[in-house]
Design an enzyme around this catalytic site. Sequence first.
Site, PDB file in Angstrom:
ATOM      1  N   SER A   1       0.883  -1.184   0.000  1.00 24.93           N
ATOM      2  CA  SER A   1       0.000   0.000   0.000  1.00 24.93           C
ATOM      3  C   SER A   1       0.906   1.216   0.000  1.00 24.93           C
ATOM      4  CB  SER A   1      -0.858  -0.003   1.277  1.00 24.93           C
ATOM      5  OG  SER A   1      -1.478   1.255   1.459  1.00 24.93           O
TER       6      SER A   1
ATOM      7  N   TYR B   1      -1.785  -0.446  10.390  1.00 30.40           N
ATOM      8  CA  TYR B   1      -1.901  -0.928   8.998  1.00 30.40           C
ATOM      9  C   TYR B   1      -0.656  -0.489   8.214  1.00 30.40           C
ATOM     10  CZ  TYR B   1      -3.760  -1.168   4.168  1.00 30.40           C
ATOM     11  OH  TYR B   1      -3.954  -1.429   2.833  1.00 30.40           O
TER      12      TYR B   1
END
Length: 253
Positions: free
Chosen positions: A141, A154
């Site tokens: 990501s 995350y």
Amino acid sequence: MFENRTVLITGAAAGLGAAAAEAFAAKGATLILSDRSDKVMGVAERLGATGLIADAASLDDHKMQVAKAVEQTGHLDITINNAGIAHPPMRIEQTPEQVARMVVEVDLLGMMWALQTQIPQMQKQALERDGDGGCILNVASIAGLVGASTLGIYGAAKHGVVGLTKAAAIENARRGIRVNAICPGFTRTAMTGDLINMAPDAEAAEADMVRGVPMRRLGEQAEIVSAMLFAASPENSFMTGQTIALDGGVTAY
Ligand SMILES: NC(=O)c1ccc[n+]([C@@H]2O[C@H](COP(=O)([O-])OP(=O)(O)OC[C@H]3O[C@@H](n4cnc5c(N)ncnc54)[C@H](O)[C@@H]3O)[C@@H](O)[C@H]2O)c1
């Protein structure tokens, strides 16, 4: 392009994994699709693929997926390690222990188990097939490249995915295995929808997401999948250890 290639895609019941499955199927791949959700069986049936219920956080399930791929097709050529979870936007000091542990279990340790089980099979193939071991593509990501406010754990897990990708690439560069990662920005999937809908003001949350994007929009699934196809392409034979950001320009700042 992927005829006679066995491609394992995790998290293939929905979102980017399901979109990738469609695209690889259209290019001739033999697909092994896994997910913790039984919706993966419907996707597999539609594409003529093998569907497996598997938890990305489980080392045993990763072993099972590799074994099934080899049992059914004789080899495992490409893996798209895509399964992942996010968490509701929250500051680090507000993040419950259980949420932090779950995200690390799935997003970071899950990637470790994926690599640990896939690499030995590809190393074996490299010896048998004159250096043609295989290709691994991890879905990280942009939160794995830059600080992501309110997505702390995350982002930490995805930074870990980038680190594992680079280490695996170096360790296997002379063993016939390429290992790369893609780093999508906010892309239109259920994951993004959840992040938007969990915020107190959904409209403001979506506007916030695109405010920092030079292109001022979310990514579309097809735009991420086209990079997966490129990264995994047999013609892309000199690229390893790379993280490709697909983010409308966010990381260009
Ligand atoms: N959508 C985005 O904006 C975005 C941005 C950057 C990175 N990503 C990454 O892309 C990947 C796919 O995300 P998406 O947007 O398609 O999400 P999604 O929620 O739409 O789909 C994720 C899929 O993974 C599966 N999954 C979740 N946990 C699992 C587990 N423990 N074991 C097996 N399967 C599991 C889900 O059941 C689902 O089918 C994730 O790794 C995510 O972190 C997404």
